[in-house]
Design a protein around this motif. Structure first.
Motif, PDB file in Angstrom:
ATOM      1  N   ILE A 172      36.199  27.851 -92.006  1.00  0.00           N
ATOM      2  CA  ILE A 172      36.968  27.483 -90.788  1.00  0.00           C
ATOM      3  C   ILE A 172      37.853  26.399 -91.134  1.00  0.00           C
ATOM      4  CG2 ILE A 172      35.376  28.344 -88.808  1.00  0.00           C
ATOM      5  CD1 ILE A 172      34.240  25.506 -88.874  1.00  0.00           C
ATOM      6  N   SER A 173      37.850  26.151 -92.254  1.00  0.00           N
ATOM      7  CA  SER A 173      38.649  25.057 -93.024  1.00  0.00           C
ATOM      8  C   SER A 173      39.868  25.393 -93.967  1.00  0.00           C
ATOM      9  CB  SER A 173      37.837  23.958 -93.429  1.00  0.00           C
ATOM     10  OG  SER A 173      37.328  24.177 -94.702  1.00  0.00           O
TER      11      SER A 173
ATOM     12  N   VAL B  26      41.767  25.352 -84.581  1.00  0.00           N
ATOM     13  CA  VAL B  26      40.881  26.280 -85.452  1.00  0.00           C
ATOM     14  C   VAL B  26      39.621  25.201 -85.513  1.00  0.00           C
ATOM     15  CG1 VAL B  26      40.228  27.035 -87.633  1.00  0.00           C
ATOM     16  CG2 VAL B  26      42.476  27.675 -86.767  1.00  0.00           C
ATOM     17  N   ASP B  27      38.560  25.430 -84.791  1.00  0.00           N
ATOM     18  CA  ASP B  27      37.223  24.494 -84.903  1.00  0.00           C
ATOM     19  C   ASP B  27      37.707  23.070 -84.604  1.00  0.00           C
ATOM     20  OD1 ASP B  27      34.690  24.133 -85.125  1.00  0.00           O
ATOM     21  OD2 ASP B  27      34.787  23.401 -87.337  1.00  0.00           O
ATOM     22  N   GLY B  28      38.673  23.011 -83.499  1.00  0.00           N
ATOM     23  CA  GLY B  28      38.663  21.798 -82.963  1.00  0.00           C
ATOM     24  C   GLY B  28      39.887  20.982 -83.843  1.00  0.00           C
ATOM     25  N   GLU B  29      40.458  21.618 -84.859  1.00  0.00           N
ATOM     26  CA  GLU B  29      41.706  21.040 -85.718  1.00  0.00           C
ATOM     27  C   GLU B  29      42.925  21.961 -85.399  1.00  0.00           C
ATOM     28  OE1 GLU B  29      42.625  19.701 -90.128  1.00  0.00           O
ATOM     29  OE2 GLU B  29      40.728  20.872 -89.550  1.00  0.00           O
TER      30      GLU B  29
END
Length: 469
Positions: free
Chosen positions: A96-97, A118-121
């Motif tokens: 997810i990064s 994406v996952d809070g980013e």
């Protein structure tokens, strides 16, 4: 705060400076906000354009993707990294990064720009369909983009941060220079002598100040006319009184020559002294009116020592009566360009004042010296002197020092003051003996344009003259 409000309400210069400063501050704030927002948006647009150029480069050169495995290359900045992947690989993402590609971008994204979380980013994603029909996504972290945009926006504010204090200084200096003619005008008027009532020059003044100056000139003209009327009245009155006082004096002289009983003689003597004082007062009033007159005098070269000799010859009987040692102590003579009557009147009144207040057996010294900035006339006596408190008042008409029994009109020093003011000279009172604070020393400085050196044959001439003991 109240003091500042009071100054603000009273000072046009301060009010103008504060108003202009606040206007500059307001404009600078609005312009700064506009520049910050514009620079911020422009940087984002440039960043979006960079994503488009990367996508077009990928499409034009028919590149292929190979997702990296393992650690990032040296110098690779994770925050500003640009990510390229096939949009169809999103469902097959293993992380997810952006350390693990591909990222889980939705496959339903339409072509163009979009912000995807994406996952809070947040990521800024550009979806592009290549010529081969492949859909790719070019992405970059939104936080890195915003950081670069803010830095660019803050840099755009740097000219405002420099320009604002510079403008404040320029405005302050400009306002001060604009109001400087008013300060110069005030100083010029304040330094004028009491009799200097000529109009103020208005050509070099700002247009806004000229009506005020014109009004002052009109007031000066009215004051000068009033003072001329007053001087004319005093002179006319003195002239009218001179004839009857002269007749009274002649009658008194005839009466004094006759035989009178002792009691009549005793009563007659105060009357004779009163008539004499009246005649002296009339003469002094005429001299004061002439000294205060602003009419042009004829100036001729004069020897100061010659003027001293003439005054001493006139007043020598009074000096001999009081057994006063009086004379000229300076050996070097100076020739001045002066009106003869004015200079004689000035010196005679000073010497007469010294003779009246110097006790019997005293000493009076007259001197002249050539200074770099003019001629110094000095008259010293061994009398009681004038206290510091009274030195400023003795030039007022009819003022006489307390505790003195000498008869006089109180106009002698007023006449001297009027002459010195009219010709631009200076007069100073001090003590002959500064330690004991006794004796009066009167110093008169004649301006530099009033003197010229005597010939060598006149230098060193001894003119000291002493009265009989």
């Amino acid at each position: 705060m109240d003091g500042f409000k009071k100054r603000l309400s009273e000072s046009v210069q301060l009010r103008l400076s504060v108003t202009l400063s606040l206007a500059i501050l307001l404009v600078a704030l609005v312009a700064s906000v506009f520049a910050f927002v514009s620079a911020f948006d422009e940087t984002h647009e440039q960043q979006d354009d960079t994503l488009r150029q990367v996508a077009m480069l990928f499409d034009r050169q028919h590149m292929t993707l190979d997702y990296p495995q393992g650690p990032a290359n040296k110098g690779d900045d994770e925050e500003s990294r640009v990510i390229i992947q096939y949009l169809s690989d999103g469902p097959h993402a293993t992380g997810i990064s952006d350390e693990a590609l591909p990222l889980p971008f939705p496959t339903r994204l339409a072509d163009g720009l979009a912000t995807v979380a994406v996952d809070g980013e947040n990521f800024r994603v550009l979806v592009h369909t290549t010529a081969r029909g492949e859909r790719i996504s070019v992405a970059q972290e939104s936080d890195a983009r915003d950081k670069d945009a803010r830095e660019s926006a803050w840099r755009s504010l740097l000219p405002f941060l420099i320009l604002f204090p510079v403008l404040l200084l320029v405005v302050s200096d400009l306002v001060r220079k604009l109001f400087r003619p008013i300060g110069v005008l005030a100083a010029e008027i304040d330094q004028r002598a009491e009799q200097a009532l000529h109009p103020i020059e208005e050509q070099h003044l700002p247009t806004e100040v000229r009506p005020f100056v014109v009004a002052i000139n009109r007031l000066l003209a009215r004051v000068e006319h009033s003072m001329d009327d007053q001087r004319r009245f005093v002179a006319d009155a003195a002239h009218e009184l001179r004839s009857p006082m002269t007749a009274l004096s002649l009658q008194a002289d005839r009466l004094a020559a006759t035989e009178l009983p002792p009691i009549s003689r005793e009563r007659f003597e105060p009357l004779a002294r009163g008539i004499k004082r009246g005649r002296q007062l009339i003469d002094q009033l005429l001299s004061l009116a002439a000294a205060q007159s602003m009419t042009e005098r004829v100036h001729t070269p004069l020897s100061v020592h010659a003027v001293y000799r003439q005054v001493l010859e006139d007043l020598l009987p009074l000096a001999e009566l009081k057994q006063i040692d009086i004379g000229v102590v300076s050996t070097e003579d100076v020739q001045v360009v002066f009106n003869e009557m004015d200079l004689c009147t000035l010196v005679k009144n000073l010497v007469d004042n010294a003779l009246r207040y110097t006790p019997a057996g005293g000493r009076i010294d007259l001197s002249v010296a050539l200074m770099p900035d003019g001629v110094q006339l000095q008259i010293k006596d061994s009398g009681p002197g004038i206290s510091l408190e009274e030195q400023a008042r003795v030039f007022d008409p009819f003022y006489r020092s307390l505790g003195t029994d000498e008869s006089g009109s109180g106009l002698g020093l007023s006449i001297v003051k009027a002459i010195t003011e009219r010709i631009g000279a200076r007069i100073q009172l001090s003590f002959t003996d500064e330690h004991e604070q006794r004796g009066l020393c009167v110093t008169v400085w004649l301006p530099a344009d009033r003197f010229e050196n005597l010939d060598a044959r006149d230098r060193g001439e001894q003119t000291t003259k002493r009265s009989a003991q």
